[in-house]
Design a protein around this motif. Structure first.
Motif, PDB file in Angstrom:
ATOM      1  N   HIS A  56       0.833  -1.212   0.000  1.00 38.26           N
ATOM      2  CA  HIS A  56       0.000   0.000   0.000  1.00 38.26           C
ATOM      3  C   HIS A  56       0.866   1.260   0.000  1.00 38.26           C
ATOM      4  CE1 HIS A  56      -3.230   2.786   0.937  1.00 38.26           C
ATOM      5  NE2 HIS A  56      -2.465   3.243   1.914  1.00 38.26           N
ATOM      6  N   ASN A  57       1.836   1.312   0.899  1.00 37.26           N
ATOM      7  CA  ASN A  57       2.693   2.493   1.000  1.00 37.26           C
ATOM      8  C   ASN A  57       3.553   2.683  -0.245  1.00 37.26           C
ATOM      9  OD1 ASN A  57       1.686   3.135   3.524  1.00 37.26           O
ATOM     10  ND2 ASN A  57       3.324   2.085   4.613  1.00 37.26           N
ATOM     11  N   ALA A  58       4.074   1.603  -0.794  1.00 35.29           N
ATOM     12  CA  ALA A  58       4.905   1.694  -1.993  1.00 35.29           C
ATOM     13  C   ALA A  58       4.095   2.185  -3.189  1.00 35.29           C
ATOM     14  CB  ALA A  58       5.542   0.332  -2.294  1.00 35.29           C
ATOM     15  N   VAL A  59       2.904   1.630  -3.375  1.00 33.34           N
ATOM     16  CA  VAL A  59       2.051   2.049  -4.492  1.00 33.34           C
ATOM     17  C   VAL A  59       1.641   3.513  -4.324  1.00 33.34           C
ATOM     18  CG1 VAL A  59      -0.207   1.698  -5.583  1.00 33.34           C
ATOM     19  CG2 VAL A  59       1.256  -0.264  -5.068  1.00 33.34           C
ATOM     20  N   LEU A  60       1.302   3.906  -3.125  1.00 32.43           N
ATOM     21  CA  LEU A  60       0.953   5.300  -2.857  1.00 32.43           C
ATOM     22  C   LEU A  60       2.126   6.222  -3.197  1.00 32.43           C
ATOM     23  CD1 LEU A  60      -1.209   7.226  -1.687  1.00 32.43           C
ATOM     24  CD2 LEU A  60      -0.161   6.850   0.549  1.00 32.43           C
ATOM     25  N   HIS A  61       3.312   5.839  -2.765  1.00 29.60           N
ATOM     26  CA  HIS A  61       4.521   6.619  -3.041  1.00 29.60           C
ATOM     27  C   HIS A  61       4.774   6.720  -4.549  1.00 29.60           C
ATOM     28  CE1 HIS A  61       8.485   8.281  -2.201  1.00 29.60           C
ATOM     29  NE2 HIS A  61       8.985   7.418  -3.067  1.00 29.60           N
ATOM     30  N   LEU A  62       4.644   5.603  -5.254  1.00 29.77           N
ATOM     31  CA  LEU A  62       4.861   5.595  -6.699  1.00 29.77           C
ATOM     32  C   LEU A  62       3.817   6.451  -7.416  1.00 29.77           C
ATOM     33  CD1 LEU A  62       5.782   1.846  -7.274  1.00 29.77           C
ATOM     34  CD2 LEU A  62       7.312   3.820  -7.417  1.00 29.77           C
ATOM     35  N   ARG A  63       2.559   6.352  -7.008  1.00 28.58           N
ATOM     36  CA  ARG A  63       1.505   7.173  -7.622  1.00 28.58           C
ATOM     37  C   ARG A  63       1.782   8.654  -7.439  1.00 28.58           C
ATOM     38  NH1 ARG A  63      -3.910   3.854  -5.875  1.00 28.58           N
ATOM     39  NH2 ARG A  63      -3.786   2.313  -7.528  1.00 28.58           N
ATOM     40  N   GLN A  64       2.227   9.028  -6.260  1.00 30.71           N
ATOM     41  CA  GLN A  64       2.540  10.437  -5.997  1.00 30.71           C
ATOM     42  C   GLN A  64       3.679  10.908  -6.891  1.00 30.71           C
ATOM     43  OE1 GLN A  64       3.306  10.280  -1.792  1.00 30.71           O
ATOM     44  NE2 GLN A  64       1.147  10.600  -1.244  1.00 30.71           N
ATOM     45  N   LYS A  65       4.705  10.103  -7.037  1.00 24.39           N
ATOM     46  CA  LYS A  65       5.849  10.468  -7.883  1.00 24.39           C
ATOM     47  C   LYS A  65       5.431  10.574  -9.349  1.00 24.39           C
ATOM     48  CE  LYS A  65       9.157  10.779  -4.913  1.00 24.39           C
ATOM     49  NZ  LYS A  65       9.762  12.071  -4.646  1.00 24.39           N
ATOM     50  N   ILE A  66       4.640   9.637  -9.817  1.00 25.38           N
ATOM     51  CA  ILE A  66       4.186   9.648 -11.209  1.00 25.38           C
ATOM     52  C   ILE A  66       3.278  10.851 -11.456  1.00 25.38           C
ATOM     53  CG2 ILE A  66       2.758   8.416 -12.897  1.00 25.38           C
ATOM     54  CD1 ILE A  66       3.952   5.798 -11.706  1.00 25.38           C
ATOM     55  N   ALA A  67       2.378  11.137 -10.523  1.00 25.33           N
ATOM     56  CA  ALA A  67       1.481  12.289 -10.676  1.00 25.33           C
ATOM     57  C   ALA A  67       2.271  13.596 -10.684  1.00 25.33           C
ATOM     58  CB  ALA A  67       0.443  12.295  -9.562  1.00 25.33           C
ATOM     59  N   ALA A  68       3.261  13.708  -9.810  1.00 26.80           N
ATOM     60  CA  ALA A  68       4.084  14.920  -9.758  1.00 26.80           C
ATOM     61  C   ALA A  68       4.868  15.079 -11.061  1.00 26.80           C
ATOM     62  CB  ALA A  68       5.034  14.863  -8.571  1.00 26.80           C
TER      63      ALA A  68
END
Length: 158
Positions: free
Chosen positions: A136-148
């Motif tokens: 969960h935390n890894a996917v959230l982190h990756l989504r934030q990076k991709i969105a940014a």
């Protein structure tokens, strides 16, 4: 399981060494009592492969980057698609590098190899709930990076 185990093991080791590790794993499977792995063959195979690969890495201190052979395969069929796929792959790999080694391994076991939390837990020695939190935390982190990244480039997220 052979192609999946080979793909998994090649994340750690060069192809020839990975093939030997997978072959050794199947030999070990052949030698043990079938009732021992009856309902958990996948997790047993991944655990044995992982442990053997880590042993070899400790001895040799080398690694092959994940997806090193993917670029050649994609570009052989369509050079333009190959370039786009390589760029997308490099972006995802660069974001994956931001994760810890443990997080990267767990994310790959889940999304590339399609293993269940309980199987990943058995392979890594973590609890299934801890595996879920890490994913969960890894996917959230990756989504934030991709969105940014997408926002900075003026595009929608992947």
């Amino acid at each position: 399981f052979e192609p999946r185990l080979l793909r998994y093991t090649m994340r750690f080791l060069p192809e020839q060494v990975a093939r030997e590790v997978v072959q050794d794993t199947f030999l070990k499977l052949w030698q043990i009592d079938a009732s021992f792995t009856e309902d958990r063959v996948a997790q047993w195979l991944y655990t044995v492969c992982r442990n053997r690969a880590l042993d070899i890495l400790k001895q040799e201190k080398r690694m092959v980057p994940a997806g090193a052979h993917l670029d050649d395969l994609v570009s052989a069929f369509d050079p333009a698609a190959g370039l786009e796929a390589r760029e997308r792959h490099e972006l995802v790999v660069s974001f994956l590098r931001l994760l810890s080694e443990k997080e990267r391994e767990i994310v790959r076991l889940k999304f590339q190899d399609g293993l269940k939390y309980s199987q990943i837990a058995a392979i890594t020695g973590l609890s299934p709930s801890h595996v879920g939190v890490i994913i969960h935390n890894a996917v959230l982190h990756l989504r934030q990076k991709i969105a940014a990244r997408a926002k900075a480039a003026g595009k929608e997220a992947l």
